[in-house]
Write an enzyme that holds these catalytic residues in place. Structure first.
Site, PDB file in Angstrom:
ATOM      1  CE  LYS A   1     -30.891  -8.997  43.880  1.00 13.32           C
ATOM      2  NZ  LYS A   1     -30.061  -9.976  44.547  1.00 13.32           N
TER       3      LYS A   1
ATOM      4  CE  LYS B   1     -27.408  -1.829  46.110  1.00 19.27           C
ATOM      5  NZ  LYS B   1     -27.776  -3.110  46.709  1.00 19.27           N
TER       6      LYS B   1
ATOM      7  CE  LYS C   1     -21.872  -8.865  45.736  1.00 22.78           C
ATOM      8  NZ  LYS C   1     -23.203  -9.059  46.309  1.00 22.78           N
TER       9      LYS C   1
HETATM   10  P1  TYM Z   1     -25.106  -8.336  49.136  1.00 20.10           P
HETATM   11  O1  TYM Z   1     -24.301  -9.521  48.745  1.00 20.10           O
HETATM   12  O2  TYM Z   1     -25.924  -7.663  48.102  1.00 20.10           O
HETATM   13  O3  TYM Z   1     -24.185  -7.248  49.786  1.00 20.10           O
HETATM   14  C1  TYM Z   1     -23.270  -7.559  50.831  1.00 20.10           C
HETATM   15  C2  TYM Z   1     -23.249  -6.454  51.862  1.00 20.10           C
HETATM   16  O4  TYM Z   1     -22.787  -5.239  51.295  1.00 20.10           O
HETATM   17  C3  TYM Z   1     -23.738  -4.188  51.523  1.00 20.10           C
HETATM   18  N1  TYM Z   1     -23.746  -3.314  50.339  1.00 20.10           N
HETATM   19  C4  TYM Z   1     -23.552  -1.994  50.375  1.00 20.10           C
HETATM   20  N2  TYM Z   1     -23.312  -1.163  51.400  1.00 20.10           N
HETATM   21  C5  TYM Z   1     -23.146   0.159  51.101  1.00 20.10           C
HETATM   22  N3  TYM Z   1     -23.214   0.652  49.835  1.00 20.10           N
HETATM   23  C6  TYM Z   1     -23.450  -0.153  48.786  1.00 20.10           C
HETATM   24  N4  TYM Z   1     -23.494   0.340  47.558  1.00 20.10           N
HETATM   25  C7  TYM Z   1     -23.628  -1.553  49.033  1.00 20.10           C
HETATM   26  N5  TYM Z   1     -23.867  -2.613  48.231  1.00 20.10           N
HETATM   27  C8  TYM Z   1     -23.940  -3.684  49.048  1.00 20.10           C
HETATM   28  C9  TYM Z   1     -25.060  -4.912  51.718  1.00 20.10           C
HETATM   29  O5  TYM Z   1     -25.967  -4.123  52.440  1.00 20.10           O
HETATM   30  C10 TYM Z   1     -24.624  -6.148  52.469  1.00 20.10           C
HETATM   31  O6  TYM Z   1     -24.481  -5.885  53.834  1.00 20.10           O
HETATM   32  N6  TYM Z   1     -29.010 -10.455  51.468  1.00 20.10           N
HETATM   33  C11 TYM Z   1     -27.630 -10.073  51.591  1.00 20.10           C
HETATM   34  C12 TYM Z   1     -26.715 -11.228  51.894  1.00 20.10           C
HETATM   35  C13 TYM Z   1     -27.086 -12.040  53.096  1.00 20.10           C
HETATM   36  C14 TYM Z   1     -26.922 -11.667  54.454  1.00 20.10           C
HETATM   37  C15 TYM Z   1     -27.333 -12.798  55.205  1.00 20.10           C
HETATM   38  C16 TYM Z   1     -26.476 -10.512  55.085  1.00 20.10           C
HETATM   39  C17 TYM Z   1     -27.565 -13.298  53.072  1.00 20.10           C
HETATM   40  N7  TYM Z   1     -27.712 -13.752  54.340  1.00 20.10           N
HETATM   41  C18 TYM Z   1     -27.318 -12.786  56.599  1.00 20.10           C
HETATM   42  C19 TYM Z   1     -26.462 -10.518  56.479  1.00 20.10           C
HETATM   43  C20 TYM Z   1     -26.882 -11.632  57.206  1.00 20.10           C
HETATM   44  C21 TYM Z   1     -27.160  -9.445  50.264  1.00 20.10           C
HETATM   45  O7  TYM Z   1     -27.711  -9.678  49.236  1.00 20.10           O
HETATM   46  O8  TYM Z   1     -26.023  -8.704  50.380  1.00 20.10           O
END
Ligand code: TYM
Length: 341
Positions: free
Chosen positions: A122, A204, A207
């Site tokens: 990032k 990957k 978003k």
């Molecule tokens: P974020 O918002 O980027 O993504 C949300 C969740 O979706 C999963 N994910 C994917 N899984 C499979 N293939 C993909 N292409 C893909 N893109 C995203 C991510 O692994 C995630 O589970 N840091 C976290 C958010 C967060 C969080 C937490 C998660 C903040 N606090 C506490 C768990 C517990 C994040 O940026 O996810």
């Protein structure tokens, strides 16, 4: 929609997970996380959070952030999170998250944050805004998890390193003071933990990808889904076999087919054995995804249009989460040596 009414059941184990409202939800979010939230919520005491405070580690337009936060909560429900079973809330509604994060920040080494691959990625992508929040982001994530003593955290593969930090911080606090936090385990699915871009299957699905054709969004129309799958980059072979390394494009489509239908890779290979070219397989994948995504999209539109109902769910969710978070924070403050108020 009935807001969460179940009392917390201490005999059940707890899961917590979150998503950032930084863009439209795509099929990767469902495959890696959301479908497991739905599958686990009946067995576990469950909390799901829209992490708006994480989102501002990159620049956000306020009106968009506000809209996306509500969109995301509605999407959780549309995908099957049941607010009568699970606590659905917005991170900024529960100030204990940042309060605990501060205590944990003072127990985290600079090097631990510096080696996070997501921070490195990032900060390359947002070179004009490498802020301290981007650096300490995983500590806030640890606070999200530890506040509720989550046993299990259902996430995609890219969150594994962050989870490792949460575990280390829990152990460190417990060791330095006394047993306080549950040490959480990640729950990463074997298939779907990392869904790849439809255009660059070695990257990957994300978003933030500016190429719309690279992602399959949960709000895509049936025709958009069909077109994106038709145009998905595949590999030079013609047969349908699972091999992530040599055949990333086809393997990714096989994972998506598995998510949409439940068919195993062996079933899929058998179903398409001897078919000439990728076209029949792609067509089947597209139709399976249309059938999978359409009800989510339709339910989303329904849930999202009931703004009062959605706000009530989020308010109740935050009240419930706060009651629990306050208790943990009180213990932490006491152990840390802060005078009681
Ligand atoms: P974020 O918002 O980027 O993504 C949300 C969740 O979706 C999963 N994910 C994917 N899984 C499979 N293939 C993909 N292409 C893909 N893109 C995203 C991510 O692994 C995630 O589970 N840091 C976290 C958010 C967060 C969080 C937490 C998660 C903040 N606090 C506490 C768990 C517990 C994040 O940026 O996810």
């Amino acid at each position: 929609m009935t807001p969460h009414t179940q009392p917390s059941a201490p005999s059940r184990k707890t899961i917590l997970s979150g998503m950032q409202p930084t863009g439209e939800l795509n099929i990767g979010h469902v495959a890696g996380a959301l479908r497991n939230w739905v599958a686990l919520q009946r067995e576990y005491d469950s909390l799901f959070c829209v992490v708006d405070q994480h989102a501002i580690t990159v620049r956000q337009e306020p009106a968009k952030l506000r809209k996306r936060t509500l969109d995301m909560a509605a999407m959780f429900i549309a995908a099957g999170v049941d607010p009568a079973q699970s606590v659905v809330f917005v991170q900024s509604h529960v100030p204990e998250h940042v309060q605990l994060a501060w205590v944990l920040t003072c127990m985290t080494g600079m090097g631990e944050c510096a080696r996070m691959t997501q921070f490195k990625d990032k900060s390359e992508k947002h070179a004009d805004n490498i802020n301290v929040g981007l650096f300490t982001y995983p500590i806030l994530m640890a606070a999200d998890i530890l506040l509720y003593n989550a046993d299990l955290v259902p996430v995609g593969q890219d969150q594994k390193q962050h989870l490792e930090l949460a575990r280390n911080l829990a152990e460190r606090f417990n060791h330095h003071y006394s047993a306080t936090f549950t040490v959480p385990e990640p729950f990463i699915p074997k298939v779907g933990g990392k869904i790849m871009s439809l255009q660059e299957p070695t990257k990957k699905m994300s978003k933030s990808d500016p190429n719309e054709k690279a992602s399959l969004f949960l709000i895509d129309t049936d025709d958009q889904i069909r077109n994106k799958i038709k145009r998905a980059v595949t590999d030079s072979g013609t047969d349908i076999v699972y091999d992530e390394e040599a055949r990333p494009g086809v393997s990714n489509l096989m994972s998506l087919y598995h998510i949409a239908t439940g068919a195993s890779f062996a079933d899929i290979e058998r179903e398409f054995a001897g078919s000439t070219g990728y076209a029949p397989f792609k067509e089947a994948v597209a139709e399976a995804l249309v059938a999978y995504i359409r009800p989510i999209r339709e339910r989303f539109l329904e849930v999202r249009s009931d703004t009062d109902g959605l706000s009530a769910i989020l308010r109740q969710g935050a009240d419930h989460a706060r009651d629990r978070a306050r208790k943990t924070l009180r213990k932490v403050y006491k152990k840390t040596g802060f005078v009681e108020y």
